[in-house]
Design a protein around this motif. Structure first.
Motif, PDB file in Angstrom:
ATOM      1  N   UNK A   1       0.863  -1.186   0.000  1.00 42.02           N
ATOM      2  CA  UNK A   1       0.000   0.000   0.000  1.00 42.02           C
ATOM      3  C   UNK A   1       0.893   1.227   0.000  1.00 42.02           C
ATOM      4  N   UNK A   2       0.634   2.136  -0.931  1.00 45.36           N
ATOM      5  CA  UNK A   2       1.521   3.279  -1.100  1.00 45.36           C
ATOM      6  C   UNK A   2       2.724   2.829  -1.914  1.00 45.36           C
ATOM      7  N   UNK A   3       3.496   3.772  -2.420  1.00 42.11           N
ATOM      8  CA  UNK A   3       4.643   3.397  -3.247  1.00 42.11           C
ATOM      9  C   UNK A   3       5.937   3.807  -2.585  1.00 42.11           C
ATOM     10  N   UNK A   4       6.685   2.787  -2.170  1.00 39.39           N
ATOM     11  CA  UNK A   4       8.050   2.971  -1.693  1.00 39.39           C
ATOM     12  C   UNK A   4       8.885   2.016  -2.526  1.00 39.39           C
ATOM     13  N   UNK A   5       9.720   2.568  -3.385  1.00 38.28           N
ATOM     14  CA  UNK A   5      10.437   1.754  -4.360  1.00 38.28           C
ATOM     15  C   UNK A   5      11.212   0.608  -3.714  1.00 38.28           C
ATOM     16  N   UNK A   6      11.816   0.848  -2.553  1.00 38.58           N
ATOM     17  CA  UNK A   6      12.593  -0.212  -1.908  1.00 38.58           C
ATOM     18  C   UNK A   6      11.720  -1.409  -1.532  1.00 38.58           C
ATOM     19  N   UNK A   7      10.452  -1.165  -1.183  1.00 38.87           N
ATOM     20  CA  UNK A   7       9.532  -2.265  -0.893  1.00 38.87           C
ATOM     21  C   UNK A   7       9.086  -2.964  -2.175  1.00 38.87           C
TER      22      UNK A   7
END
Length: 115
Positions: A104-110
């Motif tokens: 959920x949401x965009x965090x590139x590392x995840x």
């Protein structure tokens, strides 16, 4: 994979571009046209052991208009899910759903782990 987005959202655009650049196959779904249903939201909470609060778009206009920061404190989990199912603009996005993962949401590392 299922990619749920709001097409006008800059974060969603970045996430979609990331998926495209990584050649990830996904089904694209507009959260306003096809909002996650109560059943869908509930299944995510159960399957991924998710805190319902993470599903709320706390920076959204609707969230503030409805004064949800205060109201959510006294709402049951079931009522929160029912509320989220009424309007896609209340739901945090983008959302990426895979068999064993929900982002959920965009965090590139995840998101790097989905490649």
């Amino acid at each position: 994979m299922l990619f749920i987005e709001y097409p006008k959202c800059s974060t969603c655009k970045r996430a979609k571009s990331f998926l495209d650049n990584c050649n990830v196959n996904y089904i694209d779904r507009n959260i306003v046209v096809d909002n996650p249903s109560y059943e869908e939201l509930k299944s995510w909470v159960v399957k991924y052991n998710l805190d319902i609060k993470k599903l709320f778009n706390t920076s959204g206009i609707k969230y503030r208009e409805l004064n949800l920061k205060e109201k959510l404190l006294s709402m049951s989990e079931d009522d929160k899910l029912k509320l989220l199912a009424t309007d896609g603009m209340l739901v945090k996005r983008p959302i990426l759903v895979d068999n064993d993962k929900l982002l959920i949401g965009f965090k590139e590392e995840e998101w790097n782990n989905i490649k």
